[in-house]
Scaffold this active site. Structure first.
Site, mmCIF file in Angstrom:
data_model
loop_
_atom_site.group_PDB
_atom_site.id
_atom_site.type_symbol
_atom_site.label_atom_id
_atom_site.label_comp_id
_atom_site.label_asym_id
_atom_site.label_seq_id
_atom_site.Cartn_x
_atom_site.Cartn_y
_atom_site.Cartn_z
ATOM 1 N N GLU A 21 -5.854 -9.909 0.332
ATOM 2 C CA GLU A 21 -5.502 -10.943 1.062
ATOM 3 C C GLU A 21 -6.678 -11.515 1.799
ATOM 4 O O GLU A 21 -6.751 -12.608 2.312
ATOM 5 C CB GLU A 21 -4.274 -10.704 1.941
ATOM 6 C CG GLU A 21 -4.795 -10.007 3.101
ATOM 7 C CD GLU A 21 -5.445 -8.409 3.025
ATOM 8 O OE1 GLU A 21 -5.157 -7.759 1.598
ATOM 9 O OE2 GLU A 21 -6.305 -7.887 3.906
ATOM 10 N N LYS A 24 0.957 -1.232 -0.044
ATOM 11 C CA LYS A 24 -0.074 -0.126 -0.210
ATOM 12 C C LYS A 24 0.861 1.250 -0.152
ATOM 13 O O LYS A 24 1.500 1.346 0.847
ATOM 14 C CB LYS A 24 -0.903 0.070 1.276
ATOM 15 C CG LYS A 24 -2.036 -1.086 1.261
ATOM 16 C CD LYS A 24 -2.830 -0.880 2.381
ATOM 17 C CE LYS A 24 -3.842 -1.987 2.457
ATOM 18 N NZ LYS A 24 -4.945 -1.933 1.541
ATOM 19 N N ARG A 27 -9.814 -12.279 1.036
ATOM 20 C CA ARG A 27 -10.596 -13.183 0.290
ATOM 21 C C ARG A 27 -10.031 -14.731 0.673
ATOM 22 O O ARG A 27 -10.509 -15.658 0.698
ATOM 23 C CB ARG A 27 -10.678 -13.012 -1.019
ATOM 24 C CG ARG A 27 -9.484 -12.844 -1.941
ATOM 25 C CD ARG A 27 -9.801 -12.030 -3.077
ATOM 26 N NE ARG A 27 -9.963 -10.605 -2.874
ATOM 27 C CZ ARG A 27 -10.418 -9.824 -4.006
ATOM 28 N NH1 ARG A 27 -10.720 -10.266 -5.202
ATOM 29 N NH2 ARG A 27 -10.716 -8.361 -3.606
ATOM 30 N N ASP A 33 -2.379 -7.514 -2.078
ATOM 31 C CA ASP A 33 -3.226 -6.539 -0.852
ATOM 32 C C ASP A 33 -4.817 -7.099 -1.153
ATOM 33 O O ASP A 33 -5.671 -6.864 -0.457
ATOM 34 C CB ASP A 33 -3.078 -5.276 -1.529
ATOM 35 C CG ASP A 33 -3.809 -4.291 -0.772
ATOM 36 O OD1 ASP A 33 -3.968 -4.771 0.556
ATOM 37 O OD2 ASP A 33 -3.736 -3.082 -1.109
HETATM 38 ZN ZN LIG Z 1 -5.497 -5.770 1.662
#
Ligand SMILES: [Zn+2]
Length: 508
Positions: free
Chosen positions: A341, A268, A343, A339
């Protein structure tokens, strides 16, 4: 924590009571049914045009503690929803608190419109939401000042229920909002265990790394870069409530507890990482729900929750895009973006719950997660409910109706064939893509793609409406709904805890 106490209106004017403020919430406070209060407000209104128009704190000999707060709720009968009562109640209790009140009374005018039927409960919980302080603030000695709220002419059982709901919401807010070291995976588990110690909820924790690696391969891929740091290592927390009588329904809940989300190798950037300690909001809300359930002990419903507590760190051993990892259900997953992650965590949890469902009584499966910025972009403050084909006709509208009644606004989303086509890995090297390479808000149908992935990678795609073994499943994406105010440091609201409690009540 604020405790709710049932108070008869006869007590309002008893000189012996120790209540010290009266909050009136109504579309028309000047029509309040208590004659002495009504007359006082009408006298005030002659010299203060704000009375009956906005929130006013006035001195009133007839009110407990001489404090009278009259708050006006503006009703939009066509498109309004009951959460307006929470907003007004938050403003009113903040004024009561600032004035020095310690034991305020709350009276809410009944609203005959069906969408406002829960106005009193929503207002009461709005007060509690306003009064909550972060765990770190409480530990530093900051105090709320208000320890109980009297609910005027509200049955005792409602006050007891609201107190238990708020106890659960406090646990949920504490777990969600607390900073990522103070609430690392092991600490999240400890905090839950301490909070649930005297309740009827069984707690078990999976912390053996070999077992986690074997049984939760996607979850462990997310946590791979955290393994070298012992205090950051993942956990799977299972919470179970079994009623004393016959089980008629089983709720199986998976919660995303990403303790901190750096984005991993798909880091991020641009300031998007701050606030990511709140990426455990789904797991936190479910833990809070289990606290409420453990206190109120509903009959007929068994509830099993699995919470995946894992840190999406970055480091030399971090998982990266393009990797292909086989899920617990046997689906070969190509990582699109690290990112995405949450799921991955949910897919493994749901695969285990899917197996539990095979011999459970009337099972319904849910996942709860702060999953995609796409859901927030699409539905704003509403949380998204994404049903599978089995849950589409009944579960989804019933659950969402309950959410909207309780002031936890929800919008039903829908999966389509297109979603499953888009996530198919056409190279045959893998079965599905975990996500597109871009963030969800940059992708058409971003939150639906995530739900389609969860269905596929958890093995729930083998339990659709036309299969021999259909299982109702609904994914709840609370990314836009979970935090009030500033998404980084605002107050978590434990959504969808209240909805789940009432949904469960009407199942029985
Ligand atoms: Zn994430």
């Amino acid at each position: 924590m604020p405790q709710f106490i049932s108070v008869s209106s006869d007590e309002l004017f008893a000189s012996s009571n120790d209540w010290d403020a009266l909050i009136i919430i109504s579309p028309d406070p000047l029509a309040v049914p208590f004659a002495a209060i009504r007359q006082a407000l009408q006298q005030q209104a002659a010299i203060d045009k704000r009375i009956g128009q906005q929130l006013v704190l006035s001195v009133c000999d007839s009110a407990p503690g001489n404090r009278l707060l009259s708050a006006v709720v503006q009703i939009d009968a066509e498109y309004g929803d009951v959460s307006v009562y929470a907003e007004v109640a938050q403003q009113a209790i903040a004024q009561a608190q600032a004035s020095g009140a310690k034991r305020p009374l709350l009276w809410v005018a009944a609203n005959p419109l069906p969408q406002f039927a829960m106005a009193l409960s929503v207002a009461a919980l709005g007060c509690a939401q306003q009064l909550w302080l972060p765990l770190e603030a409480r530990e530093a000695g900051h105090q709320v000042g208000i320890s109980c709220i009297g609910l005027v002419d509200v049955p005792d059982n409602i006050a007891v229920q609201l107190t238990a709901i708020e106890a659960g919401r406090i646990l949920a807010r504490d777990l969600c909002a607390t900073e990522p070291e103070r609430m690392a995976p092991y600490a999240f588990v400890d905090y839950c265990m301490k909070s649930l110690v005297e309740s009827d909820v069984d707690v078990s924790v999976l912390d053996d790394l070999d077992t986690l690696l074997a049984d939760y391969p996607l979850l462990c891929a997310v946590g791979r870069a955290s393994l070298q740091v012992e205090r950051h290592q993942p956990r799977v927390l299972q919470l179970e409530y079994l009623p004393e009588d016959e089980v008629k329904h089983t709720l199986l809940l998976a919660g995303k507890g990403v303790i901190f989300d750096t984005g991993g190798a798909s880091l991020k950037v641009g300031g998007g990482m701050s606030g990511m300690s709140r990426d455990k909001g789904g797991a936190a809300a479910i833990a809070g729900l289990m606290k409420t359930i453990g206190l109120l002990k509903p009959q007929g419903v068994r509830v099993v929750a699995q919470l995946g507590l894992v840190r999406n760190s970055i480091g030399s051993d971090a998982f990266v895009p393009d990797e292909i990892i086989t899920s617990h259900a046997g689906t070969r997953v190509r990582i699109g973006n690290t990112d995405a992650e949450g799921r991955l965590v949910l897919a493994d949890l749901l695969s285990h719950l899917r197996i539990l469902a095979s011999d459970a009584v009337n099972p319904q499966l849910f996942s709860v997660a702060t999953l995609t910025s796409h859901a927030a972009r699409a539905f704003g403050r509403h949380f998204a409910t994404v049903p599978n084909s089995v849950a589409l006709a009944n579960l989804a509208p019933s659950f969402s109706h309950q959410a909207n009644l309780q002031g936890e606004a929800a919008t039903v989303s829908a999966l389509s064939q297109e979603d499953f086509s888009i996530i198919t890995d056409t190279t045959l090297a893998a079965d599905v893509l975990s996500s597109m390479h871009l963030g969800s808000s940059m992708v058409t149908r971003g939150h639906q793609l995530a739900a389609a992935f969860i269905v596929s990678a958890s093995g729930l795609n083998r339990h659709g409406a036309q299969s021999p073994t259909p299982l109702p499943f609904m994914h709840l994406d609370i990314a836009g709904a979970a935090i009030e105010g500033d998404p980084r440091y605002g107050k978590p609201n434990a959504i969808p805890l209240v909805t789940f409690w009432h949904y469960l009540q009407q199942l029985i």
